[in-house]
Design a protein around this motif. Structure first.
Motif, PDB file in Angstrom:
ATOM      1  N   MET A 192     -36.928 -40.131 -30.471  1.00  0.00           N
ATOM      2  CA  MET A 192     -36.004 -40.588 -31.598  1.00  0.00           C
ATOM      3  C   MET A 192     -35.138 -39.565 -32.133  1.00  0.00           C
ATOM      4  N   THR A 193     -33.777 -39.971 -32.449  1.00  0.00           N
ATOM      5  CA  THR A 193     -32.758 -39.055 -32.951  1.00  0.00           C
ATOM      6  C   THR A 193     -33.153 -39.196 -34.601  1.00  0.00           C
ATOM      7  N   LEU A 194     -32.665 -38.307 -35.253  1.00  0.00           N
ATOM      8  CA  LEU A 194     -32.659 -38.337 -36.582  1.00  0.00           C
ATOM      9  C   LEU A 194     -32.185 -39.551 -37.251  1.00  0.00           C
ATOM     10  N   THR A 217     -35.097 -46.489 -38.932  1.00  0.00           N
ATOM     11  CA  THR A 217     -36.616 -47.203 -39.012  1.00  0.00           C
ATOM     12  C   THR A 217     -37.350 -47.060 -40.241  1.00  0.00           C
ATOM     13  N   ARG A 218     -37.353 -45.880 -40.982  1.00  0.00           N
ATOM     14  CA  ARG A 218     -37.889 -45.596 -42.289  1.00  0.00           C
ATOM     15  C   ARG A 218     -37.196 -46.641 -43.386  1.00  0.00           C
ATOM     16  N   ALA A 278     -37.632 -51.347 -46.839  1.00  0.00           N
ATOM     17  CA  ALA A 278     -37.021 -52.693 -47.213  1.00  0.00           C
ATOM     18  C   ALA A 278     -38.360 -53.741 -46.835  1.00  0.00           C
ATOM     19  N   GLU A 279     -39.040 -53.678 -45.679  1.00  0.00           N
ATOM     20  CA  GLU A 279     -39.862 -54.671 -45.628  1.00  0.00           C
ATOM     21  C   GLU A 279     -41.232 -54.583 -46.304  1.00  0.00           C
ATOM     22  N   SER A 301     -49.715 -53.556 -44.412  1.00  0.00           N
ATOM     23  CA  SER A 301     -49.346 -54.722 -43.754  1.00  0.00           C
ATOM     24  C   SER A 301     -48.082 -53.940 -42.795  1.00  0.00           C
ATOM     25  N   VAL A 302     -47.312 -53.109 -43.664  1.00  0.00           N
ATOM     26  CA  VAL A 302     -46.166 -52.524 -43.142  1.00  0.00           C
ATOM     27  C   VAL A 302     -46.242 -51.355 -42.201  1.00  0.00           C
ATOM     28  N   TYR A 303     -47.050 -50.420 -42.807  1.00  0.00           N
ATOM     29  CA  TYR A 303     -47.317 -49.110 -42.242  1.00  0.00           C
ATOM     30  C   TYR A 303     -48.658 -49.134 -41.469  1.00  0.00           C
TER      31      TYR A 303
END
Length: 57
Positions: free
Chosen positions: A2-4, A10-11, A16-17, A50-52
């Motif tokens: 993954m690029t920066l 993604t973070r 937001a989620e 739930s998210v992480y």
């Protein structure tokens, strides 16, 4: 690999989620939350899992 920029996107999406999940759970009525065995103090941890996913050592 993954690029920066992909990592940051993604973070940001996960953050937001997380906020959305916390907000949705906070909108539950007290009775609905208790029926689901959710206590308001537990909402941030529920949303985080739930998210992480669960914490790893």
């Amino acid at each position: 690999m993954m690029t920066l920029i992909q990592t940051l996107k993604t973070r940001a999406a996960k953050a937001a989620e997380y906020r959305k999940t916390v907000n949705e759970l906070n909108r539950l009525s007290r009775n609905d939350a208790l029926d689901l065995d959710i206590y308001y103090g537990d909402i941030p941890e529920i949303a985080r899992k739930s998210v992480y996913g669960p914490k790893t050592a």
